[in-house]
Design an enzyme around this catalytic site. Sequence first.
Site, PDB file in Angstrom:
ATOM      1  N   CYS A  96     -10.513   9.795   8.477  1.00  0.00           N
ATOM      2  CA  CYS A  96      -9.179   9.357   8.042  1.00  0.00           C
ATOM      3  C   CYS A  96      -8.112  10.159   8.783  1.00  0.00           C
ATOM      4  O   CYS A  96      -8.140  11.391   8.778  1.00  0.00           O
ATOM      5  CB  CYS A  96      -9.047   9.569   6.536  1.00  0.00           C
ATOM      6  SG  CYS A  96      -7.417   9.122   5.910  1.00  0.00           S
ATOM      7  N   CYS A  99      -6.045   0.713   7.257  1.00  0.00           N
ATOM      8  CA  CYS A  99      -6.580   1.784   6.399  1.00  0.00           C
ATOM      9  C   CYS A  99      -6.874   3.022   7.212  1.00  0.00           C
ATOM     10  O   CYS A  99      -7.527   2.959   8.244  1.00  0.00           O
ATOM     11  CB  CYS A  99      -7.925   1.368   5.814  1.00  0.00           C
ATOM     12  SG  CYS A  99      -7.839   0.175   4.546  1.00  0.00           S
ATOM     13  N   SER A 109      -6.938   4.009  -5.735  1.00  0.00           N
ATOM     14  CA  SER A 109      -8.102   4.249  -4.889  1.00  0.00           C
ATOM     15  C   SER A 109      -8.327   5.753  -4.835  1.00  0.00           C
ATOM     16  O   SER A 109      -7.402   6.520  -4.572  1.00  0.00           O
ATOM     17  CB  SER A 109      -7.823   3.697  -3.487  1.00  0.00           C
ATOM     18  OG  SER A 109      -8.888   4.002  -2.615  1.00  0.00           O
ATOM     19  N   CYS A 155     -11.521  14.118   4.762  1.00  0.00           N
ATOM     20  CA  CYS A 155     -12.441  13.063   5.173  1.00  0.00           C
ATOM     21  C   CYS A 155     -12.257  12.878   6.689  1.00  0.00           C
ATOM     22  O   CYS A 155     -11.157  12.531   7.133  1.00  0.00           O
ATOM     23  CB  CYS A 155     -12.145  11.761   4.432  1.00  0.00           C
ATOM     24  SG  CYS A 155     -12.076  11.974   2.628  1.00  0.00           S
ATOM     25  N   CYS A 175       0.864  -1.177   0.000  1.00  0.00           N
ATOM     26  CA  CYS A 175       0.000   0.000   0.000  1.00  0.00           C
ATOM     27  C   CYS A 175       0.902   1.230   0.000  1.00  0.00           C
ATOM     28  O   CYS A 175       1.631   1.461   0.967  1.00  0.00           O
ATOM     29  CB  CYS A 175      -0.855  -0.097   1.258  1.00  0.00           C
ATOM     30  SG  CYS A 175      -1.939   1.268   1.506  1.00  0.00           S
ATOM     31  N   GLY A 198      -2.626  10.220   1.087  1.00  0.00           N
ATOM     32  CA  GLY A 198      -2.826  11.101  -0.062  1.00  0.00           C
ATOM     33  C   GLY A 198      -3.911  10.659  -1.021  1.00  0.00           C
ATOM     34  O   GLY A 198      -4.433   9.542  -0.943  1.00  0.00           O
ATOM     35  N   GLU A 199      -4.255  11.573  -1.911  1.00  0.00           N
ATOM     36  CA  GLU A 199      -5.250  11.303  -2.957  1.00  0.00           C
ATOM     37  C   GLU A 199      -4.497  11.202  -4.292  1.00  0.00           C
ATOM     38  O   GLU A 199      -4.047  12.211  -4.842  1.00  0.00           O
ATOM     39  CB  GLU A 199      -6.282  12.444  -2.971  1.00  0.00           C
ATOM     40  CG  GLU A 199      -7.190  12.467  -4.177  1.00  0.00           C
ATOM     41  CD  GLU A 199      -7.886  11.141  -4.487  1.00  0.00           C
ATOM     42  OE1 GLU A 199      -8.471  10.516  -3.589  1.00  0.00           O
ATOM     43  OE2 GLU A 199      -7.821  10.713  -5.664  1.00  0.00           O
ATOM     44  N   SER A 231     -13.787   5.265  -3.148  1.00  0.00           N
ATOM     45  CA  SER A 231     -14.139   5.429  -1.735  1.00  0.00           C
ATOM     46  C   SER A 231     -15.503   6.100  -1.643  1.00  0.00           C
ATOM     47  O   SER A 231     -15.600   7.315  -1.489  1.00  0.00           O
ATOM     48  CB  SER A 231     -13.077   6.287  -1.046  1.00  0.00           C
ATOM     49  OG  SER A 231     -11.853   5.599  -1.045  1.00  0.00           O
ATOM     50  N   LEU A 232     -16.536   5.302  -1.746  1.00  0.00           N
ATOM     51  CA  LEU A 232     -17.901   5.855  -1.769  1.00  0.00           C
ATOM     52  C   LEU A 232     -18.381   6.171  -0.345  1.00  0.00           C
ATOM     53  O   LEU A 232     -18.782   7.287  -0.049  1.00  0.00           O
ATOM     54  CB  LEU A 232     -18.839   4.867  -2.468  1.00  0.00           C
ATOM     55  CG  LEU A 232     -20.244   5.382  -2.741  1.00  0.00           C
ATOM     56  CD1 LEU A 232     -20.239   6.494  -3.775  1.00  0.00           C
ATOM     57  CD2 LEU A 232     -21.174   4.244  -3.207  1.00  0.00           C
ATOM     58  N   HIS A 233     -18.408   5.175   0.500  1.00  0.00           N
ATOM     59  CA  HIS A 233     -18.671   5.336   1.942  1.00  0.00           C
ATOM     60  C   HIS A 233     -20.068   5.810   2.332  1.00  0.00           C
ATOM     61  O   HIS A 233     -20.339   5.960   3.531  1.00  0.00           O
ATOM     62  CB  HIS A 233     -17.665   6.286   2.604  1.00  0.00           C
ATOM     63  CG  HIS A 233     -16.229   5.892   2.404  1.00  0.00           C
ATOM     64  ND1 HIS A 233     -15.794   4.593   2.497  1.00  0.00           N
ATOM     65  CD2 HIS A 233     -15.131   6.631   2.102  1.00  0.00           C
ATOM     66  CE1 HIS A 233     -14.491   4.553   2.269  1.00  0.00           C
ATOM     67  NE2 HIS A 233     -14.067   5.761   2.016  1.00  0.00           N
TER      68      HIS A 233
HETATM   69  N1  SAH Z   1      -7.448   9.142  -1.031  1.00  0.00           N
HETATM   70  C1  SAH Z   1      -7.674   7.832  -1.514  1.00  0.00           C
HETATM   71  C2  SAH Z   1      -6.709   6.781  -0.992  1.00  0.00           C
HETATM   72  C3  SAH Z   1      -6.301   6.794   0.456  1.00  0.00           C
HETATM   73  S1  SAH Z   1      -7.330   6.078   1.675  1.00  0.00           S
HETATM   74  C4  SAH Z   1      -9.103   7.419  -1.263  1.00  0.00           C
HETATM   75  O1  SAH Z   1      -9.837   8.177  -0.644  1.00  0.00           O
HETATM   76  O2  SAH Z   1      -9.508   6.366  -1.743  1.00  0.00           O
HETATM   77  C5  SAH Z   1      -7.523   4.366   1.328  1.00  0.00           C
HETATM   78  C6  SAH Z   1      -8.855   3.802   1.827  1.00  0.00           C
HETATM   79  O3  SAH Z   1      -8.905   3.746   3.261  1.00  0.00           O
HETATM   80  C7  SAH Z   1     -10.030   4.677   1.395  1.00  0.00           C
HETATM   81  O4  SAH Z   1     -11.120   3.895   1.011  1.00  0.00           O
HETATM   82  C8  SAH Z   1     -10.326   5.410   2.671  1.00  0.00           C
HETATM   83  O5  SAH Z   1     -11.598   5.960   2.658  1.00  0.00           O
HETATM   84  C9  SAH Z   1     -10.119   4.323   3.703  1.00  0.00           C
HETATM   85  N2  SAH Z   1      -9.987   4.842   5.072  1.00  0.00           N
HETATM   86  C10 SAH Z   1      -9.494   6.034   5.439  1.00  0.00           C
HETATM   87  N3  SAH Z   1      -9.530   6.165   6.775  1.00  0.00           N
HETATM   88  C11 SAH Z   1     -10.039   5.039   7.272  1.00  0.00           C
HETATM   89  C12 SAH Z   1     -10.280   4.555   8.601  1.00  0.00           C
HETATM   90  N4  SAH Z   1      -9.979   5.293   9.675  1.00  0.00           N
HETATM   91  N5  SAH Z   1     -10.801   3.330   8.738  1.00  0.00           N
HETATM   92  C13 SAH Z   1     -11.058   2.568   7.656  1.00  0.00           C
HETATM   93  N6  SAH Z   1     -10.848   2.955   6.385  1.00  0.00           N
HETATM   94  C14 SAH Z   1     -10.345   4.181   6.190  1.00  0.00           C
END
Ligand code: SAH
Length: 375
Positions: free
Chosen positions: A133, A354, A211, A130, A119, A179-180, A233-235
């Site tokens: 995160c 993550c 991602s 977000c 990763c 990062g994004e 990353s829909l969530h």
């Molecule tokens: N910026 C990108 C990639 C980094 S995060 C993105 O948003 O996809 C990688 C994944 O981990 C994303 O799906 C993110 O939403 C998730 N993630 C971030 N913080 C988290 C947390 N505290 N618990 C579980 N997943 C998390």
Amino acid sequence: MSAIVVKDITFHSSPAKKNLLGLDLEQLTSFFEQIGEKSFRAKQIMKWIYQCNIDDFLHMTNLSKKLAVKLDEIACIHLPEIIQEQKSDDGTVKWLLKLDSGNCIETVFIPEENRGTLCVSSQIGCALECGFCSTAQQGFNRNLSSAEIISQVWVANRAMGTTHKGDRLITNIVFMGMGEPLLNFDEVTRTIRILLEDNAYGLSKRRVTISTAGVVPALKRLRDVTDVSLAISLHAPNDEIRDMIVPLNKKYPIAELLEACRYYFSGDTKLKQFTIEYVMLDHINDELKHAHELVRLLKSIPCKVNLIPFNPFPNSGYKRSSNNRITAFREVLQKAGLVTMTRKTRGDDIDAACGQLAGKVNDKTKRKQRSEYII
Ligand code: SAH
């Protein structure tokens, strides 16, 4: 959980020599042409760097002594310093790497039965906010160069080595670290070229995943450049909840995002589906009505769903959904025919799960300036 101690951060100036790490084949070829050497040297050097993990020209045995010495004078293969390596009980490994600027980034290796996933981080910190995160809480410093991104793969490969058959333990790369990735488009796509290049890592596009939180214009551009695997990353099942937990949604709402995903998969691609990531936040997005809403939203979208139990960190304000709630949510999706898995939490004893990657971000850009990075 062991604390991360970063001692004596010194600021090195960038090397005066040309760093050959992170150059794609075209750039490396033009480098050799510029120094009056044959272009085939580019492929040779790539093999040494990425396939043999050699960072010293004098050890590249099919170069003449003269060329090796010349390269040693004008070029280098510049790598970050490993500040710390932590191993989790479940085999997950996390490296803290120090860059020239004094900032640190994190990279995580996750071993599974039949694959090993690395990763990687694409930025120092993150400009998106977000709330669930922990990288977001670190603020944003800057984009990583392709050399800094690919160096994570290099360092991890050297540390992990190969199986007794000589196969590499790292088989898959995911841009799910700090990062994004789509806000660092050029450096990330250059890195992808090196990951897929036969003379370098030679990975198949199925084994490389970007991602993204959903930077719609960049996602559309991405299709013109590559067709690696995609995770979104829909969530959330609707804009109201997503606006709250992924603020980028206010700019690029769900309908636009899913449209961009369809576009990514249109035309001549062998990839048949992408992954929807859905972090399970207690009483925020994990009600059964949300599961039914998600089913309606994803009907006729070529995707599978990955439910990610929230990984807690101090002052997040969120709680992980209970196992019962996650199971009930998953069953609704599965009964509706959506391929759904719950992601196993890995490496949480070393804060490598993550959203727990924090690194060490110096000189954070102020929030107002940060938003300029959001295109
Ligand atoms: N910026 C990108 C990639 C980094 S995060 C993105 O948003 O996809 C990688 C994944 O981990 C994303 O799906 C993110 O939403 C998730 N993630 C971030 N913080 C988290 C947390 N505290 N618990 C579980 N997943 C998390």
